[in-house]
Write a protein that holds these residues in place. Sequence first.
Motif, short mmCIF file in Angstrom:
data_model
loop_
_atom_site.label_atom_id
_atom_site.label_comp_id
_atom_site.label_asym_id
_atom_site.label_seq_id
_atom_site.Cartn_x
_atom_site.Cartn_y
_atom_site.Cartn_z
N ILE A 198 -6.42 19.69 -31.34
CA ILE A 198 -5.41 18.67 -31.60
C ILE A 198 -6.04 17.51 -32.37
O ILE A 198 -7.16 17.10 -32.08
CB ILE A 198 -4.80 18.14 -30.29
CG1 ILE A 198 -4.16 19.28 -29.50
CG2 ILE A 198 -3.80 17.02 -30.55
CD1 ILE A 198 -3.00 19.96 -30.18
N ARG A 199 -5.29 16.98 -33.36
CA ARG A 199 -5.67 15.73 -33.99
C ARG A 199 -4.71 14.65 -33.54
O ARG A 199 -3.52 14.91 -33.34
CB ARG A 199 -5.66 15.86 -35.52
CG ARG A 199 -6.44 14.75 -36.21
CD ARG A 199 -6.62 15.01 -37.69
NE ARG A 199 -5.42 14.70 -38.46
CZ ARG A 199 -5.33 14.78 -39.79
NH1 ARG A 199 -6.39 15.19 -40.49
NH2 ARG A 199 -4.22 14.49 -40.41
N ASP A 200 -5.21 13.43 -33.42
CA ASP A 200 -4.48 12.38 -32.72
C ASP A 200 -3.18 11.97 -33.41
O ASP A 200 -2.33 11.34 -32.78
CB ASP A 200 -5.39 11.15 -32.57
CG ASP A 200 -5.15 10.43 -31.25
OD1 ASP A 200 -4.68 11.08 -30.30
OD2 ASP A 200 -5.44 9.22 -31.17
N ASP A 201 -2.99 12.30 -34.67
CA ASP A 201 -1.77 11.91 -35.36
C ASP A 201 -0.70 13.00 -35.30
O ASP A 201 0.24 13.00 -36.10
CB ASP A 201 -2.07 11.54 -36.82
CG ASP A 201 -2.73 12.68 -37.58
OD1 ASP A 201 -3.18 13.65 -36.94
OD2 ASP A 201 -2.81 12.59 -38.82
N LEU A 208 -9.94 10.66 -37.51
CA LEU A 208 -9.15 10.43 -36.31
C LEU A 208 -9.72 11.22 -35.14
O LEU A 208 -10.47 12.19 -35.32
CB LEU A 208 -7.70 10.86 -36.55
CG LEU A 208 -6.94 10.06 -37.62
CD1 LEU A 208 -5.61 10.73 -37.93
CD2 LEU A 208 -6.72 8.62 -37.16
N ASP A 209 -9.35 10.82 -33.93
CA ASP A 209 -9.78 11.56 -32.74
C ASP A 209 -9.26 12.99 -32.77
O ASP A 209 -8.10 13.23 -33.13
CB ASP A 209 -9.27 10.87 -31.47
CG ASP A 209 -10.20 9.77 -30.98
OD1 ASP A 209 -11.31 9.67 -31.52
OD2 ASP A 209 -9.81 9.02 -30.06
N ASP A 230 -18.11 11.72 -32.21
CA ASP A 230 -18.59 11.99 -33.56
C ASP A 230 -20.04 11.51 -33.73
O ASP A 230 -20.46 10.53 -33.13
CB ASP A 230 -17.68 11.25 -34.55
CG ASP A 230 -17.98 11.62 -36.00
OD1 ASP A 230 -18.72 12.58 -36.21
OD2 ASP A 230 -17.48 10.92 -36.89
N LEU A 231 -20.78 12.22 -34.57
CA LEU A 231 -22.15 11.83 -34.87
C LEU A 231 -22.17 10.46 -35.55
O LEU A 231 -21.59 10.29 -36.64
CB LEU A 231 -22.81 12.87 -35.77
CG LEU A 231 -23.07 14.24 -35.13
CD1 LEU A 231 -23.60 15.19 -36.18
CD2 LEU A 231 -24.05 14.11 -33.99
N GLY A 232 -22.83 9.49 -34.96
CA GLY A 232 -22.96 8.17 -35.55
C GLY A 232 -21.66 7.40 -35.63
O GLY A 232 -21.59 6.38 -36.31
#
Length: 792
Positions: free
Chosen positions: A255-258, A235-236, A205-207
């Motif tokens: 995919i989202r990590d959750d 989230l990742d 992610d940016l910053g």
Amino acid sequence: MRSRGVVIALVILAGSAAQGAEPVAPESNGRLTVRAKSLVHAGLPTAREPGLGMTSDRVTRSFPAPGPLETRLSHRTTGRMHDASAPDASANAFDAKRRAPFRDVDLTAEAGNLASTPVAQSDARVRERIREATDLLRGRGGAGGAPEGHDARANDPARSGARKTAAAWSADHLLANATSMDDEYVSIAVSPVSGHLYAVFEATDLGGTDRDIHIARSMDDGATWEVWEMPSFSLDEYHPDIAIDAGGYILVTWIRDDGYVLRAKTAGPDDPTLWDWVHGLSVGEPCMAPAIAAKRQGSNGKVFIAASWYTVNWDLLQYEWTLLWMWSTDGGETIQFDYFVPDGYPDFWPDVALKGSTCYFMNAEQDPGTGVIDILVVADSMAGAFVSPTNLSDWTNMTCGFPAIASEGEKVYMVFQLDNDDGVGNIDGDIVYAYSWDGLDQVFGPYAMVSDPFESIGPTIFAKNGIVGCYWLDAPPGGDEFYLASRVAALDGHPDVWGEVEVASDLPYVNPTLHSVAGCISGSTIHAAWSDRRDFPTQGLNIYTTDRLAAPNLEPYVPLGWSATLTAADVPGERTIDSLTAGETAYVSFAFLNDGLYDITTDFRVRLTLDGLQYAWWLVEGGVPVSSYVTLEDYPLSVPTGGLHILGYELDFLDEVGELDESDNSHLAIVNFAVPTGVAGGEGATDGNSSSGGDPSIPEAVVSLEALPNPFNPQTQIRFSNPVRGHVSLSIYSPQGREVRRLIAEEHDRGLIDVSWDGRDDRARAVPSGVYFAKLRTPDGRFTETKLTLIR
């Protein structure tokens, strides 16, 4: 010249209509007739005619004879089946104990600003781990060539062993401005509306410190790229895949990590800067490696997404990978979904393709008893159960993995990785190919895309306009640093017309994880993108690209039953180089092939040469279709003087065809014409394959030609004796008669001459291992040659 009985034949692999050809030599009065002969067997082949084939110098292991592969009755059961019919106890237990019900959730508000964010420099974070299930070198003791071991060789092609084997491939090109985002898991697609290229990949992610999805666009066929960060969450997010519908709308899944399988669609065609919505299927458990396919367009589009899902098998009381999938008939905005109930046979790595409402679904499945992973493929409606697949690897007891599928209509192309085990603990990857031309009703295979001691892993496949391409990661035996390798075919991926293996990347730092490589075809350009380690010490992983043209290519060809591509016989109909006699008619035949990727549609000229001078020429009208060959047969030729003469032909000698490779458009053969018995100085016929002859008053010893060392690597020293002062020529030729390197073409005094050859051609490209010939012509007209063996 006279051309009685001459035949020029256009021979077409695909069986399409032959084009005409007429002689234009002023004195020719014979009519050239055209005939067609197909090299491809009728229907779908189970055998192949020798010569072309899917054979390669990189196919050295035996596979079973290819043929139709069987569909099997599967143990698969879908969740919907249990909902719709009388469920058994285990299914009820699974449905009741699943941690959370699936929900399709509108995440647009949570994503916040739906405008993409331009990507600039950011802080680096090395991803803590690579998921075990996406390690292409599983079971090999690591992911190979760890980034920590990377050194300055990456900036030194001589030390790094750079070996790009096809001049057609462009130099490696960094997709975006250098960042420290660890760019990986790349997918690439081309818009059917604008022809623009799009790539998606995961990056930091940016910053921030979490992983997000970035999208890149090229509006100049890959020369330059602009990159944005897609709408993101805290989230990742990882494992993106891209599809573009017929209207140019871009769809991405990831995919989202959750435990969400996310999907998004742009607000307009060809605009990655603004997204209409972001939705997600809430699974509540780990997911990975989603695949997406899209047909039609906009709100009427058909969309299919499949993903791996890690959940509990309540019968065995253990976690297990299985598959879930979703489909939509309104462009992806709303979905229905289904899944395979965990049954003790773990399922991995889905890939999908669409034809209308029919989905081609490919994945890997592990046998719980043996641990062997098989590759399965099945066709069904998008709302189908996908429960009767074809086993593409049923012919081997070795484990397989990492399947990939592509389609054009009912033509379906499949590749996967085979982990070849020699039985004593040495494992290396091979790449296996299968195909169907009738929507998977019949699947033909196995074919070896590459099968040798090299480590060949992580394949991907793509297709457009009848051209099919395959990429994979390629390391030499015992090596752990990977080049990008490729084979490409015309004629809808027919096994007989695949080209040789080409190394497409400049340096061996392709990252060996799932989805490290992607490809597509845009117009007449073939593109590749991959995650690369060369900049790791300062920038982390970066996405690099390369490309090559899809173009025609003329080259010499040896038809079945011919001894060589150029023959000369004393009677018509023979296709050998006979013992010939000066002053008598010899019948010359030659053949050439368009083994490129597109038809030649323009007229072009070919000519026959004798001792470097034009002897006759012809116009080939209408060109030559792809994977077709042309023969000119039994052209009469007479040589008045005895001795060795150079007979040859040149293709497209006026450069009327835009070709992929112009270096293989000629062929030369040394032919001995004996002086007739009874003629002054005559000694009768001699062997037409002899490499020395001419004036018998000059002993052969004065034209000695030798090379040391031989065999050699990397170079050899060639020495010869020049009998008289004058023009000397010395060239290196391939066994097919193509001039590889011209070493000498100049005046020299009488005496010994030394010259070295470094195993490179006239374009300074390293030539592959094999046998070559050094051919010498001295000022007195004598020829001789010696065989060289290059071992790399």
